[in-house]
Design a protein around this motif. Structure first.
Motif, short mmCIF file in Angstrom:
data_model
loop_
_atom_site.label_atom_id
_atom_site.label_comp_id
_atom_site.label_asym_id
_atom_site.label_seq_id
_atom_site.Cartn_x
_atom_site.Cartn_y
_atom_site.Cartn_z
N LEU A 238 0.77 -1.28 0.11
CA LEU A 238 -0.15 -0.13 -0.04
C LEU A 238 0.93 1.40 -0.04
CD1 LEU A 238 -2.80 -0.79 2.34
CD2 LEU A 238 -2.82 -0.78 0.05
N CYS A 239 2.20 1.25 0.68
CA CYS A 239 2.94 2.51 0.55
C CYS A 239 4.12 2.36 -0.21
CB CYS A 239 3.29 2.70 2.04
SG CYS A 239 1.70 3.10 2.90
N LEU A 240 5.11 1.27 0.16
CA LEU A 240 6.26 1.34 -0.45
C LEU A 240 6.23 1.13 -1.85
CD1 LEU A 240 8.38 -0.45 2.38
CD2 LEU A 240 8.34 1.92 1.86
N LYS A 241 5.67 0.20 -2.38
CA LYS A 241 5.80 -0.14 -3.71
C LYS A 241 5.17 0.90 -4.54
CE LYS A 241 4.75 -3.76 -7.28
NZ LYS A 241 3.65 -4.44 -7.64
N PRO A 242 3.94 1.59 -4.41
CA PRO A 242 3.53 2.53 -5.14
C PRO A 242 4.64 3.88 -5.04
CG PRO A 242 1.70 1.87 -4.07
CD PRO A 242 2.85 1.12 -3.39
N TRP A 243 5.15 4.16 -3.93
CA TRP A 243 6.10 5.30 -3.62
C TRP A 243 7.26 4.88 -4.78
CZ3 TRP A 243 11.29 4.70 -1.69
CH2 TRP A 243 11.71 6.06 -1.79
N TRP A 244 7.71 3.70 -4.81
CA TRP A 244 8.76 3.12 -5.51
C TRP A 244 8.53 3.43 -6.76
CZ3 TRP A 244 13.86 3.45 -4.90
CH2 TRP A 244 14.71 2.79 -5.72
N GLU A 245 7.65 3.01 -7.18
CA GLU A 245 7.15 3.16 -8.71
C GLU A 245 7.26 4.54 -9.01
OE1 GLU A 245 6.46 0.97 -11.05
OE2 GLU A 245 6.90 -0.67 -9.78
N VAL A 246 6.59 5.61 -8.24
CA VAL A 246 6.69 7.06 -8.58
C VAL A 246 8.01 7.68 -8.58
CG1 VAL A 246 6.06 9.35 -7.51
CG2 VAL A 246 4.11 7.44 -7.68
N ARG A 247 8.84 7.06 -7.81
CA ARG A 247 10.17 7.46 -7.78
C ARG A 247 10.70 7.33 -9.16
NH1 ARG A 247 13.77 9.83 -3.94
NH2 ARG A 247 15.09 8.71 -4.93
#
Length: 124
Positions: A36-45
């Motif tokens: 819910l947090c780390l994977k989407p954040w990493w994709e955005v980065r």
């Protein structure tokens, strides 16, 4: 093992149960946090280095599903065509989060992307 050692081992029973429950809770919490947090954040980065290209919207709509608790969840179904290095591609990714309960937001996005409109998409 003699009886005394067995007695000492089993006297720790409630402690082992608590330790096991703690490990289970941390594992589940870590998985939820990742998806819910780390994977989407990493994709955005990672997407910060993608290349912008022009694309044409082929179709756009908001999908609605009933939630198990009685509510509704919404997702974008957006298909677009673009060219990269003389090759034609069809894409369907709009963002990194799968569903939302904010249907008004998604309908607003879809109204701005009708069929045939030229948009900018980012490719990796």
């Amino acid at each position: 093992m003699n009886k005394q050692k067995l007695k000492e081992f089993f006297s720790w029973g409630p402690v082992w149960v608590l330790i096991g429950m703690g490990i289970f809770t941390i594992t589940i919490g870590s998985c939820v946090n990742y998806f819910l947090c780390l994977k989407p954040w990493w994709e955005v980065r990672k997407s910060a280095s993608w290349h912008p290209v022009k694309a044409v919207v082929l179709s756009s709509k908001v999908n609605t599903r009933s939630h198990h608790k009685g509510g509704l969840t919404y997702s974008i179904d957006l298909r677009y065509e673009y060219r990269w290095k003389e090759t034609r591609y069809i894409g369907n990714r709009y963002w990194f989060w799968p569903d939302t309960s904010d249907g008004a937001k998604l309908h607003s996005i879809i109204r701005r992307a009708p069929k045939g409109k030229v948009i900018t998409c980012y490719i990796n």
